[in-house]
Write a protein that holds these residues in place. Structure first.
Motif, PDB file in Angstrom:
ATOM      1  N   ALA A  88       0.834  -1.195   0.000  1.00 42.36           N
ATOM      2  CA  ALA A  88       0.000   0.000   0.000  1.00 42.36           C
ATOM      3  C   ALA A  88       0.867   1.243   0.000  1.00 42.36           C
ATOM      4  O   ALA A  88       1.980   1.250   0.525  1.00 42.36           O
ATOM      5  CB  ALA A  88      -0.893   0.002   1.237  1.00 42.36           C
ATOM      6  N   ALA A  89       0.318   2.292  -0.585  1.00 45.78           N
ATOM      7  CA  ALA A  89       1.112   3.523  -0.694  1.00 45.78           C
ATOM      8  C   ALA A  89       1.400   4.131   0.664  1.00 45.78           C
ATOM      9  O   ALA A  89       2.384   4.849   0.835  1.00 45.78           O
ATOM     10  CB  ALA A  89       0.361   4.531  -1.577  1.00 45.78           C
ATOM     11  N   PHE A  90       0.553   3.802   1.667  1.00 48.50           N
ATOM     12  CA  PHE A  90       0.761   4.418   2.981  1.00 48.50           C
ATOM     13  C   PHE A  90       1.577   3.517   3.902  1.00 48.50           C
ATOM     14  O   PHE A  90       1.664   3.753   5.089  1.00 48.50           O
ATOM     15  CB  PHE A  90      -0.584   4.727   3.652  1.00 48.50           C
ATOM     16  CG  PHE A  90      -1.598   3.631   3.536  1.00 48.50           C
ATOM     17  CD1 PHE A  90      -2.725   3.807   2.756  1.00 48.50           C
ATOM     18  CD2 PHE A  90      -1.436   2.432   4.207  1.00 48.50           C
ATOM     19  CE1 PHE A  90      -3.674   2.805   2.637  1.00 48.50           C
ATOM     20  CE2 PHE A  90      -2.383   1.428   4.093  1.00 48.50           C
ATOM     21  CZ  PHE A  90      -3.503   1.619   3.306  1.00 48.50           C
ATOM     22  N   SER A  91       2.210   2.464   3.340  1.00 49.14           N
ATOM     23  CA  SER A  91       2.825   1.482   4.223  1.00 49.14           C
ATOM     24  C   SER A  91       4.143   1.946   4.825  1.00 49.14           C
ATOM     25  O   SER A  91       4.503   1.525   5.909  1.00 49.14           O
ATOM     26  CB  SER A  91       3.024   0.160   3.491  1.00 49.14           C
ATOM     27  OG  SER A  91       3.796   0.376   2.332  1.00 49.14           O
ATOM     28  N   SER A  92       4.883   2.780   4.127  1.00 50.17           N
ATOM     29  CA  SER A  92       6.160   3.219   4.703  1.00 50.17           C
ATOM     30  C   SER A  92       6.040   4.660   5.150  1.00 50.17           C
ATOM     31  O   SER A  92       4.997   5.290   4.992  1.00 50.17           O
ATOM     32  CB  SER A  92       7.275   3.047   3.691  1.00 50.17           C
ATOM     33  OG  SER A  92       6.890   3.569   2.456  1.00 50.17           O
ATOM     34  N   ARG A  95       5.101   8.451   1.552  1.00 43.41           N
ATOM     35  CA  ARG A  95       4.033   7.904   0.747  1.00 43.41           C
ATOM     36  C   ARG A  95       4.577   7.626  -0.644  1.00 43.41           C
ATOM     37  O   ARG A  95       5.067   8.511  -1.320  1.00 43.41           O
ATOM     38  CB  ARG A  95       2.881   8.901   0.684  1.00 43.41           C
ATOM     39  CG  ARG A  95       1.626   8.346   0.077  1.00 43.41           C
ATOM     40  CD  ARG A  95       1.452   8.816  -1.319  1.00 43.41           C
ATOM     41  NE  ARG A  95       0.227   8.282  -1.900  1.00 43.41           N
ATOM     42  CZ  ARG A  95      -0.099   8.360  -3.169  1.00 43.41           C
ATOM     43  NH1 ARG A  95       0.734   8.946  -4.004  1.00 43.41           N
ATOM     44  NH2 ARG A  95      -1.224   7.868  -3.620  1.00 43.41           N
ATOM     45  N   LEU A 137       0.092  -3.401   4.889  1.00 50.54           N
ATOM     46  CA  LEU A 137      -0.495  -2.170   5.375  1.00 50.54           C
ATOM     47  C   LEU A 137       0.537  -1.260   6.005  1.00 50.54           C
ATOM     48  O   LEU A 137       0.362  -0.048   6.035  1.00 50.54           O
ATOM     49  CB  LEU A 137      -1.579  -2.484   6.414  1.00 50.54           C
ATOM     50  CG  LEU A 137      -2.684  -3.402   5.923  1.00 50.54           C
ATOM     51  CD1 LEU A 137      -3.634  -3.714   7.058  1.00 50.54           C
ATOM     52  CD2 LEU A 137      -3.431  -2.755   4.785  1.00 50.54           C
ATOM     53  N   SER A 138       1.574  -1.859   6.547  1.00 53.73           N
ATOM     54  CA  SER A 138       2.569  -1.055   7.225  1.00 53.73           C
ATOM     55  C   SER A 138       3.850  -1.869   7.227  1.00 53.73           C
ATOM     56  O   SER A 138       3.823  -3.051   7.543  1.00 53.73           O
ATOM     57  CB  SER A 138       2.089  -0.783   8.653  1.00 53.73           C
ATOM     58  OG  SER A 138       3.105  -0.215   9.418  1.00 53.73           O
TER      59      SER A 138
ATOM     60  N   LYS B  69      -2.133  10.317   4.105  1.00 49.41           N
ATOM     61  CA  LYS B  69      -0.791  10.812   4.421  1.00 49.41           C
ATOM     62  C   LYS B  69      -0.665  12.217   3.881  1.00 49.41           C
ATOM     63  O   LYS B  69      -1.231  12.558   2.841  1.00 49.41           O
ATOM     64  CB  LYS B  69       0.265   9.901   3.791  1.00 49.41           C
ATOM     65  CG  LYS B  69       0.441   8.605   4.565  1.00 49.41           C
ATOM     66  CD  LYS B  69       1.584   7.772   4.034  1.00 49.41           C
ATOM     67  CE  LYS B  69       2.924   8.140   4.575  1.00 49.41           C
ATOM     68  NZ  LYS B  69       3.125   7.826   5.988  1.00 49.41           N
ATOM     69  N   GLU B  71       2.045  15.515   3.004  1.00 45.56           N
ATOM     70  CA  GLU B  71       3.423  15.944   2.770  1.00 45.56           C
ATOM     71  C   GLU B  71       3.429  17.421   2.491  1.00 45.56           C
ATOM     72  O   GLU B  71       2.524  17.929   1.831  1.00 45.56           O
ATOM     73  CB  GLU B  71       3.992  15.220   1.544  1.00 45.56           C
ATOM     74  CG  GLU B  71       4.561  13.868   1.849  1.00 45.56           C
ATOM     75  CD  GLU B  71       4.989  13.131   0.580  1.00 45.56           C
ATOM     76  OE1 GLU B  71       5.163  11.910   0.667  1.00 45.56           O
ATOM     77  OE2 GLU B  71       5.121  13.782  -0.472  1.00 45.56           O
ATOM     78  N   ASP B 176      -5.180   7.116   0.153  1.00 47.89           N
ATOM     79  CA  ASP B 176      -5.033   5.835  -0.538  1.00 47.89           C
ATOM     80  C   ASP B 176      -6.074   4.876  -0.024  1.00 47.89           C
ATOM     81  O   ASP B 176      -6.110   4.577   1.165  1.00 47.89           O
ATOM     82  CB  ASP B 176      -3.635   5.263  -0.284  1.00 47.89           C
ATOM     83  CG  ASP B 176      -2.570   6.136  -0.889  1.00 47.89           C
ATOM     84  OD1 ASP B 176      -1.747   6.672  -0.134  1.00 47.89           O
ATOM     85  OD2 ASP B 176      -2.584   6.287  -2.114  1.00 47.89           O
TER      86      ASP B 176
END
Lengths: 269, 368
Positions: A88-92, A95, A137-138, B69, B71, B176
């Motif tokens: 997922a784009a929010f995992s790290s 983004r 997810l993370s 998120k 930024e 997302d």
């Protein structure tokens, strides 16, 4: 910590307060999604993976462009295992939307598929496909590890016959100011910061053996190392890793048995 | 419109469903009332690395998780105004970059001498991406859902204005959306509710720097502020919620299940939000091509060769199909949505103690 080696040597505590052989908090749930054949949710520290399994089912239409052909055995005699990993784009922390053809992701997908090809009884389901979808997810280190563990649980939930669990763990070689091999402890279960700085490997084993379960001889199904380490340290790392896998297997087994107990209670009462 | 395939119901089943939903009062397969929503499980702040997150599971097993998120980004300076007109129209042309009614918003001051808050945001500061398992990003369904949700969130102008830091920097918000299960039924309300919750739980770091200097934030996460403030003083607008409403003859049904969608005469997606005086405002409305149009029609006896009909030419078949009213068990609905029915739908959602208020009140309960 890794760059400043003296901190570890003083108290032998890592950045998150763990000792060399302590696993992160592992929390897992099985059968989390009613609409799929098998599902699981696994948290190892801050790495959270959600896995769903569908199958064995008839071969779907051909994979759309961009997906690598899984190098499976011929589908006349065995089920094909397809792994889809979705970061997922929010995992790290930053983004980042990943492309489908990310090489690192493709390689992990292949590794996972190969690991389960060795344990699942795919010969019972010819002409069919087992699809394992992993949603990350993370991520905070030990990504391949958590994926393998989550996939094991989801496959158990889906009821696909297998010879044993595949449990995985990461092991690193702690830095030391002098290059002597004796005082260096291999570190078990790395988080994100440690993974970036230290040479590490991912070990995945089964405990297949004489049928005594945990007491049987472990078989290594997955061994991935992408960084360089001194040869002399390898054996220690490997033995710590295999022992860590055994402990993880115990934890996964507990999760499965708890769910089993719950199912039985619902049926009986 | 996004095609919706794979409805495994026979003409007889479709006719049965349609007839029971057309009764007064409507009889739904699961016995719900027409404004009764199915139970759902919702939780927020499930992702430690995201500014805001939420997860909702519907009763039919579909599940979605949304991570928000933020930024900091440098603001691209807008090109100089031509003839005093506002050049920046925003991506969706929903109005002059948010300043629909206010022309010289930069110069206007309110009673306290502070600059007016409206009209400083831009549409492109919000980016929504939807991930449906098994579909590519440019398939019809994800693109359509993404467009609908983006439109609903940007339509009231409130969200993008909150992303303004100073004239040189702004927050870029990435939403997302991850659909965790297969899209069994039309996932729009699920995704919209999850996005609503995620936005409510989104926090941004507290700003320490002043005016136009490089933004500096408080390292302490406890000092962070919610994107949508909670205290009663402010009565901020909440993010919008999109509901799916269907009509069968003159009956209006909320939270349709997969079978009900398959026989609906019309399907409408309505986005509502709570405005500053606590009343509900309808901000976007879209009709969705009802899946019932893709269902297989029954075959009239005149065309059924196994019932003794002659084989006919193509023109004759078409003519019989046109006038097969009453000759078949089920025929996909034709025609559009009546204005009276649409007006009734809007009223039911927006009125005091209506469905919209109930949904928003239910979601507020999730927040800690």
């Amino acid at each position: 910590m890794p760059l400043d080696t003296s901190t570890y040597a003083l108290a032998h505590l890592r950045l998150d307060g763990r000792r060399w052989n302590e696993l992160r908090h592992l929390h897992a749930q099985i059968s989390t999604q009613a609409s799929s054949d098998g599902s699981s949710y696994l948290e190892q520290g801050n790495t959270k993976i959600l896995c769903t399994v569908s199958g064995p089912q008839e071969q779907r239409r051909n994979a759309p462009g961009g997906r690598q052909q899984q190098a499976g055995a011929g589908s006349d005699t065995e089920a094909q295992i397809v792994v889809e990993m979705n970061l997922a784009a929010f995992s790290s922390t930053d983004r980042k939307k990943r492309a489908r053809s990310d090489k690192r992701v493709q390689e992990m997908q292949f590794t996972i598929a190969e690991a389960f090809r060795g344990t699942l009884f795919t010969n019972l389901y010819p002409h069919s496909t087992i699809t394992i979808t992993l949603h990350v997810l993370s991520q905070d280190g030990s990504l391949l590890t958590a994926c393998l563990n989550a996939a094991t649980l989801a496959l158990v939930d889906a009821g696909i016959p297998m010879s044993d669990y595949v449990s995985a763990v990461t092991v690193a070689s702690a830095p030391s100011s002098d290059q002597s091999l004796d005082e260096v402890d291999p570190l078990l279960d790395l988080n994100g910061l440690e993974e970036q700085e230290l040479p590490f490997m991912t070990v995945g084993t089964t405990a297949a053996g004489t049928g005594e379960g945990v007491e049987g001889e472990a078989k290594i199904m997955v061994l991935v190392m992408e960084t360089k380490v001194q040869m002399g340290r390898l054996e220690a790392m490997l033995s710590v890793g295999v022992d860590g896998c055994r402990r993880v297997r115990g934890l996964l087994d507990d999760v499965v048995r708890t769910q089993g107990r719950r199912v039985m209670e619902n049926k009986i009462s | 419109m996004a095609p919706y395939t794979g409805i495994p119901l026979s003409p007889a089943e479709l006719s049965y469903l349609h007839t029971s939903l057309a009764q007064i009062p409507p009889i739904r397969p699961d016995g719900r009332a027409s404004t009764h929503f199915r139970p759902l499980i919702a939780e927020t702040e499930v992702l430690p690395a995201a500014n805001g997150s939420a997860r909702i599971c519907f009763a039919d097993g579909t599940e979605a998780i949304v991570g928000v998120k933020a930024e900091v980004e440098q603001t691209r300076q807008a090109p100089a105004s031509i003839n005093g007109e506002k050049v920046d129209e925003g991506m969706l042309d929903l109005g002059g970059g948010g300043a629909r009614d206010v022309k010289d918003d930069e110069m206007k001051v309110d009673g306290d001498g502070k600059k007016q808050q409206t009209g400083r945001g831009r549409d492109e500061w919000l980016e929504i991406s939807i991930d449906v398992p098994g579909m590519r990003d440019d398939d019809a369904l994800p693109m359509f859902l993404s467009a609908m949700l983006t439109e609903a969130l940007l339509a009231d102008g409130g969200l993008r204005d909150k992303l303004y830091i100073n004239t040189r920097f702004h927050w870029r918000l990435y939403i997302d959306i991850l659909l965790l299960s297969q899209p069994l039924s039309y996932p729009l309300p699920l995704l919209s509710l999850t996005t609503h919750l995620a936005l409510l739980s989104t926090r941004l770091p507290a700003l320490i720097s002043e005016k136009d200097e490089d933004p500096l934030f408080n390292d302490d996460w406890e000092a962070s502020t919610h994107l949508y403030l909670r205290d009663d003083q402010h009565q901020q607008q909440k993010p919008s919620v999109t509901l799916l409403v269907i009509s069968v003859n003159d009956n209006i049904l909320f939270d349709p299940s997969k079978e009900e969608l398959a026989v609906a005469d019309a399907v409408v997606a309505m986005s509502v939000t709570q405005s500053t005086d606590n009343s509900l405002k309808l901000i976007a409305l879209r009709t969705v091509d009802p899946p019932s149009r893709l269902t297989a029609a029954g075959t009239p006896n005149a065309l059924n060769t196994s019932a003794g009909a002659q084989s006919l030419g193509a023109a004759e078949v078409a003519a019989i199909r046109e006038k097969d009213m009453g000759a078949t068990v089920w025929r996909p609905p034709r025609g559009g949505l009546k204005r009276a029915v649409l007006a009734k739908m809007i009223k039911m959602v927006v009125e005091k103690n209506g469905v919209g208020e109930e949904v928003l009140a239910g979601l507020v309960g999730v927040e800690v």
